[in-house]
Design a protein around this motif. Structure first.
Motif, short mmCIF file in Angstrom:
data_model
loop_
_atom_site.label_atom_id
_atom_site.label_comp_id
_atom_site.label_asym_id
_atom_site.label_seq_id
_atom_site.Cartn_x
_atom_site.Cartn_y
_atom_site.Cartn_z
N THR A 37 58.35 -48.88 -53.82
CA THR A 37 58.14 -48.22 -52.53
C THR A 37 59.39 -48.21 -51.66
O THR A 37 59.42 -47.53 -50.64
N ALA A 38 60.41 -48.97 -52.06
CA ALA A 38 61.68 -48.95 -51.32
C ALA A 38 62.59 -47.81 -51.78
O ALA A 38 63.63 -47.57 -51.17
N CYS A 39 62.19 -47.11 -52.85
CA CYS A 39 63.05 -46.08 -53.44
C CYS A 39 62.84 -44.72 -52.77
O CYS A 39 61.73 -44.41 -52.32
N ARG A 40 63.88 -43.92 -52.76
CA ARG A 40 63.80 -42.56 -52.22
C ARG A 40 63.48 -41.55 -53.30
O ARG A 40 63.21 -40.38 -52.99
N ASP A 41 63.53 -41.96 -54.57
CA ASP A 41 63.29 -41.03 -55.67
C ASP A 41 62.16 -41.51 -56.58
O ASP A 41 62.13 -41.21 -57.77
N ALA A 42 61.23 -42.29 -56.03
CA ALA A 42 60.08 -42.76 -56.80
C ALA A 42 58.91 -43.00 -55.85
O ALA A 42 59.12 -43.36 -54.68
N SER A 102 65.08 -37.27 -59.20
CA SER A 102 65.83 -37.03 -57.97
C SER A 102 64.87 -37.13 -56.80
O SER A 102 63.66 -37.32 -56.98
N GLU A 103 65.40 -37.01 -55.59
CA GLU A 103 64.53 -37.02 -54.42
C GLU A 103 63.58 -35.83 -54.42
O GLU A 103 62.46 -35.92 -53.90
N GLN A 104 64.01 -34.70 -54.99
CA GLN A 104 63.15 -33.52 -55.07
C GLN A 104 62.14 -33.63 -56.21
O GLN A 104 61.06 -33.05 -56.15
N HIS A 105 62.50 -34.36 -57.25
CA HIS A 105 61.63 -34.53 -58.42
C HIS A 105 61.47 -36.03 -58.70
O HIS A 105 62.04 -36.56 -59.66
N PRO A 106 60.71 -36.74 -57.86
CA PRO A 106 60.64 -38.21 -57.97
C PRO A 106 59.91 -38.67 -59.24
O PRO A 106 59.07 -37.97 -59.80
#
Length: 375
Positions: A37-42, A102-106
């Motif tokens: 939950t700390a990730c920007r891409d997951a 990626s941030e767009q495709h977590p």
């Protein structure tokens, strides 16, 4: 134990943790979910047929399907559909044999606690997801009290690249790590689960197949993520904003299916009469967010809390703005007391002796203790 820290990457991990009740399985999974939950891409999905799984992370969890087989099955089926869609997208985009996160495709990390308690259909879908999800960045962290075929649905455990074992049966050790594991020194069967009065070996694990960690029979200890700490992280991450799945789901042609799934999950009449896990009472969440925004000071006075309450509902919390400060804070205190009593929360205001005049307010330690009591 050799006092070396345990570091491993969660990316691409298909992991099964087997541990008895009281061995710390849910706590270890919560520690991993905290990282996700700390990730920007997951994003993290939370599935549990009989409990609330990693639900202590609250609003930091993107999707929850707990204590309802219909909702769990619907979620797993949606994830399988997404796997198929992402496989077609990879081919169309020329991305090779692995989804480009990626941030767009977590990535989606699915936490499934109490695997053994899943329905037969849910087990079948979960096992299929374990076989096809890795390439599509849909990864599963599973937890079970038992690791053998009759409990998991298939002999899938040995096929998974990563296994973590807390206190468990000898047969679970040999099933998952091989017949020679006991003589090699892997002895989670000797660990003792916690009781109501003794922590024993809760949170201690043996592991194989963790990225960057050599396979050797060493006991590791995983740090505890308390409910109060998880609640603080939940408020922080909700305030910062979670990764948005809509771009990737729209590109996959599953935006309508996603909204249909959310409608199923929002149904307040779950199958079998079982209730869904409840979030923190509204007033407690508001107070915790105020502390989070202020960087968790030791206390906040009524005067400091009032702007956050007023921002949430001006009509409700701004009724006394025409009074002098003494009258305004007196009425605010009475209203807060009524709200906390109605929510059956054991939290009282106190005199803040550290300040001149000792104004009334709330100590962070008292708020976190109240949150812990609600879990």
């Amino acid at each position: 134990m050799d006092a070396k820290p345990l570091f491993f990457a969660l990316a691409g991990l298909m992991l099964l943790m087997v541990a008895d009740s009281g061995a710390g399985k849910s706590g270890v999974m919560l520690a991993m979910a905290e990282v996700v939950t700390a990730c920007r891409d997951a994003v993290a999905f939370n599935l549990d047929p009989v409990g609330t799984g990693v639900g202590d992370l609250g609003e930091a969890i993107t999707l929850e399907a707990c204590m309802d087989d219909e909702k769990i099955v619907a979620t797993l089926q949606f994830l399988l559909d997404l796997c198929s869609a992402r496989a077609r997208q990879r081919a169309r985009y020329g991305w090779g044999n692995k989804w480009r996160v990626s941030e767009q495709h977590p990535a989606i990390v699915v936490f499934v606690d109490e695997w053994a308690q899943l329905s037969a259909l849910a087990k079948k879908l979960l096992i299929k997801l374990l076989l096809v999800g890795r390439k599509e960045a849909i990864w599963v962290i599973g937890g079970s009290q038992f690791g053998t075929k009759e409990w998991l649905g298939e002999a899938i455990g040995p096929k998974l690249s990563s296994k973590v074992l807390g206190s468990c049966r000898r047969v679970d050790v040999t099933e998952l790590l091989g017949g020679g594991a006991l003589t090699e020194g892997y002895r989670p069967d000797l660990l003792r689960a916690a009781t109501h009065t003794e922590i024993n070996d809760a949170g201690q694990i043996y592991a194989q197949g963790l990225p960057g960690v050599p396979d050797r029979p060493v006991r590791y200890k995983v740090r505890e993520v308390t409910s109060a700490y998880a609640a603080r992280l939940s408020a922080e991450r909700a305030m910062a904003g979670l990764p948005d799945l809509m771009f990737t789901l729209t590109a996959a042609g599953l935006d309508e299916a996603w909204h249909e799934l959310l409608d199923v999950l929002a149904d307040e009449a779950p199958a079998g009469g079982r209730g869904r896990p409840t979030a923190l009472p509204g007033i407690v969440g508001l107070l915790r967010e105020a502390f989070t925004f202020e960087q968790d000071p030791a206390y906040l006075t009524y005067d400091q809390l009032h702007p956050y309450l007023r921002k949430d509902d001006a009509d409700r919390w701004g009724r006394w703005d025409d009074k002098d400060d003494k009258g305004r804070l007196r009425e605010l205190g009475k209203a807060l007391r009524r709200e906390l009593d109605a929510a059956q929360v054991e939290l009282s205001s106190e005199r803040i002796r550290e300040l001149d005049g000792a104004p009334r307010g709330i100590y962070l330690s008292a708020l976190d203790a109240a949150i812990e009591g609600l879990r």
